[in-house]
Design a protein around this motif. Structure first.
Motif, PDB file in Angstrom:
ATOM      1  N   THR A   2       0.820  -1.194   0.000  1.00  0.00           N
ATOM      2  CA  THR A   2       0.000   0.000   0.000  1.00  0.00           C
ATOM      3  C   THR A   2       0.862   1.256   0.000  1.00  0.00           C
ATOM      4  N   GLU A  21      -8.420 -12.503  -4.826  1.00  0.00           N
ATOM      5  CA  GLU A  21      -6.967 -12.424  -4.675  1.00  0.00           C
ATOM      6  C   GLU A  21      -6.530 -10.984  -4.405  1.00  0.00           C
ATOM      7  N   ALA A  22      -7.050 -10.052  -5.192  1.00  0.00           N
ATOM      8  CA  ALA A  22      -6.715  -8.638  -4.985  1.00  0.00           C
ATOM      9  C   ALA A  22      -7.222  -8.154  -3.629  1.00  0.00           C
ATOM     10  N   TRP A  23      -8.393  -8.632  -3.234  1.00  0.00           N
ATOM     11  CA  TRP A  23      -8.953  -8.239  -1.945  1.00  0.00           C
ATOM     12  C   TRP A  23      -8.041  -8.672  -0.799  1.00  0.00           C
ATOM     13  N   ASP A  24      -7.577  -9.901  -0.848  1.00  0.00           N
ATOM     14  CA  ASP A  24      -6.721 -10.420   0.216  1.00  0.00           C
ATOM     15  C   ASP A  24      -5.329  -9.811   0.195  1.00  0.00           C
ATOM     16  N   ASN A  25      -4.904  -9.300  -0.954  1.00  0.00           N
ATOM     17  CA  ASN A  25      -3.552  -8.760  -1.093  1.00  0.00           C
ATOM     18  C   ASN A  25      -3.477  -7.229  -0.989  1.00  0.00           C
ATOM     19  N   GLY A  26      -4.439  -6.618  -0.377  1.00  0.00           N
ATOM     20  CA  GLY A  26      -4.331  -5.169  -0.142  1.00  0.00           C
ATOM     21  C   GLY A  26      -5.611  -4.377  -0.318  1.00  0.00           C
ATOM     22  N   ASN A  27      -6.513  -4.855  -1.161  1.00  0.00           N
ATOM     23  CA  ASN A  27      -7.739  -4.090  -1.388  1.00  0.00           C
ATOM     24  C   ASN A  27      -8.614  -4.010  -0.140  1.00  0.00           C
ATOM     25  N   LYS A  29      -7.589  -3.761   2.894  1.00  0.00           N
ATOM     26  CA  LYS A  29      -7.018  -2.722   3.749  1.00  0.00           C
ATOM     27  C   LYS A  29      -7.419  -1.328   3.255  1.00  0.00           C
TER      28      LYS A  29
END
Length: 477
Positions: A2, A21-27, A29
């Motif tokens: 981030t 995948e994007a949600w778990d990897n920063g989205n 947050k």
């Protein structure tokens, strides 16, 4: 990774909350950060909107404002807050969620400052001035619609009930927060109501700065005037708006009126300091209702928004029955309110606050579920078109239902005013509230609860209803 808040451009493209995948990897947050500051801005907005529900307790004879006029002032604030929810719903698409959050916080400095002027000069400004300033505090009510529409775009379908419930509940806590601050001021300095306004001038400045630093604009906010017009063609829009009158309308209407009803009741009960006694209790109902809102969203995520909402209306019928019984008992005793009647009023209202809070969260689960079902069943839209159309229509309905809910709050204050004026008691108003909850419960059961399954979205009417195949609204670029 981030980007730090100080170096971010605050503008996000290609946001897809359904991408696990994007949600778990920063989205997740990013979405939660925006949710936190959305809650803060909405929270302060609700407090400013509710200012006169507290300041009415300070307004003694020197202000020249009668009891009847105090109900009209509350209704005026509620009415303008409700009406402003329509343009505020569209504002996030036109100006960006972050940009509008900054503006909507800073602009509230105007009514807050003017309210301070009125309270510092008792007797110098007439009833018209109070109506004008109360109307401006309605800007705080508009914050809800823009905040909810913005957060709706950040979160995936599976988490919308929780996210929207938390956002709404955190905002709603602004009502008991300002009442608690008012209680503290009454206790420490009963003749200094301007202190309440001063506290919120500081809070608004902090909220505006926080939104500027930590929030983001999305490139696919899709609420628009066209979407709102299209939304009105659906039966669900009108049904859900009716339900929201009974849920949020109850919360905000009682939020404005509860302290005044308590003040009248404690006066009739012979309390030495009825305003202080009212202030000590008035905050509890809105607080419980606000805390219950995300609970309603979470329950709706698990078992269905229709079922939870229906059970809530059944419970609200029982709660309003307590008010009716207490009111009839007081009326039979020449409007003298004894300890039993006073307890009945307090218990009945607090239960209505608590249950309406749960129902607030559960109704907002119904909204995206309805249009998600319609979008998925519409073969005329591709995958992206379905997502865009569903998001656009959900955002539009959030604004429309929010406006109708606010108007329900207006009706509550006016019905109470007329009941006191005509009968010197609120019993007639309590009967009207009970009858409405019965109707709303039947509507919820028939259209949303009786055939609802927790593992699929709601769709009580055909997906071929008007405008289902309309092209999605244009997105911000």
């Amino acid at each position: 990774m981030t980007t730090p808040a100080s170096t971010r451009k605050h503008y996000i493209t290609d946001w897809d909350p359904e991408d696990r995948e994007a949600w778990d990897n920063g989205n997740a947050k990013i979405a939660n950060r925006n949710l936190i500051w959305s809650v803060i801005c909405e929270h302060v907005g609700f407090s400013v909107w509710s200012l006169f529900s507290v300041l009415a307790l300070f307004m003694g004879p020197t202000y020249g404002i009668s009891l009847d006029q105090k109900f009209v002032i509350a209704a005026t604030a509620t009415f303008f807050g409700a009406c402003l929810r329509i343009p505020y719903t569209q504002a996030t698409a036109k100006f960006g969620g972050r940009n509008w959050a900054i503006f909507s916080a800073i602009v509230l400095l105007i009514p807050t400052g003017l309210t301070m002027m009125l309270m510092l000069n008792p007797g110098d400004f007439g009833f018209g001035w109070f109506l004008f300033v109360a109307a401006l505090t309605g800007l705080g009510g508009g914050n809800f619609a823009s905040s909810m529409t913005n957060i709706n775009a950040f979160f995936p379908q599976r988490l919308k009930g929780w996210a929207l419930g938390l956002n709404a509940g955190g905002g709603n806590i602004g009502v008991p927060a300002v009442q608690l601050i008012g209680l503290l001021v009454i206790w420490l300095a009963a003749d200094r109501p301007e202190i309440v306004c001063a506290i919120y001038l500081v809070a608004l400045a902090l909220a505006g700065v926080g939104a500027a630093v930590f929030m983001d604009n999305l490139d696919h906010q899709t609420s628009s005037a066209k979407a709102m017009v299209d939304c009105l063609k659906y039966r669900d829009t009108w049904l859900i708006s009716l339900l929201y009158i009974g849920t949020f309308g109850s919360f905000i209407g009682f939020g404005f009126a509860f302290s005044q009803v308590l003040n009248i009741s404690f006066t009739a009960n012979g309390a030495d300091k009825p305003a202080l006694a009212a202030a000590q209790i008035a905050w509890l109902g809105p607080l419980l209702g606000s805390l219950a809102r995300p609970v309603g969203g979470r329950l709706a995520d698990k078992v269905g928004g229709g079922r939870v909402t229906m059970y809530c209306f059944v419970a609200m019928v029982a709660s309003s029955s307590i008010l009716v019984i207490a009111g009839m008992s007081a009326d039979a005793n020449n409007h003298r309110i004894g300890g039993a009647e006073l307890t009945g009023f307090i218990v009945g209202f607090i239960l209505l606050f608590l249950i309406s809070g749960v129902a607030n969260g559960s109704v907002y689960k119904i909204i995206p579920a309805v249009f998600e079902a319609k979008a998925q069943a519409n073969k005329g839209l591709n995958a992206l078109g379905k997502v865009t159309w569903s998001r656009s229509m959900s955002g539009a309905l959030i604004g429309i239902a929010g406006a109708f809910g606010g108007l329900g709050g207006v009706a509550i204050n006016l019905v109470l005013r007329e009941s006191y004026k005509a009968h010197k008691s609120a019993t007639t108003a309590f009967w009207i509230f009970l009858a409405f909850y019965v109707i709303a419960g039947v509507v919820t059961w028939w259209f949303y609860a009786r055939n609802e399954r927790s593992d699929r979205a709601l769709a009580p009417e055909s997906v071929d209803s008007p405008s289902a195949s309309a092209s999605p609204a244009a997105t911000v670029t």
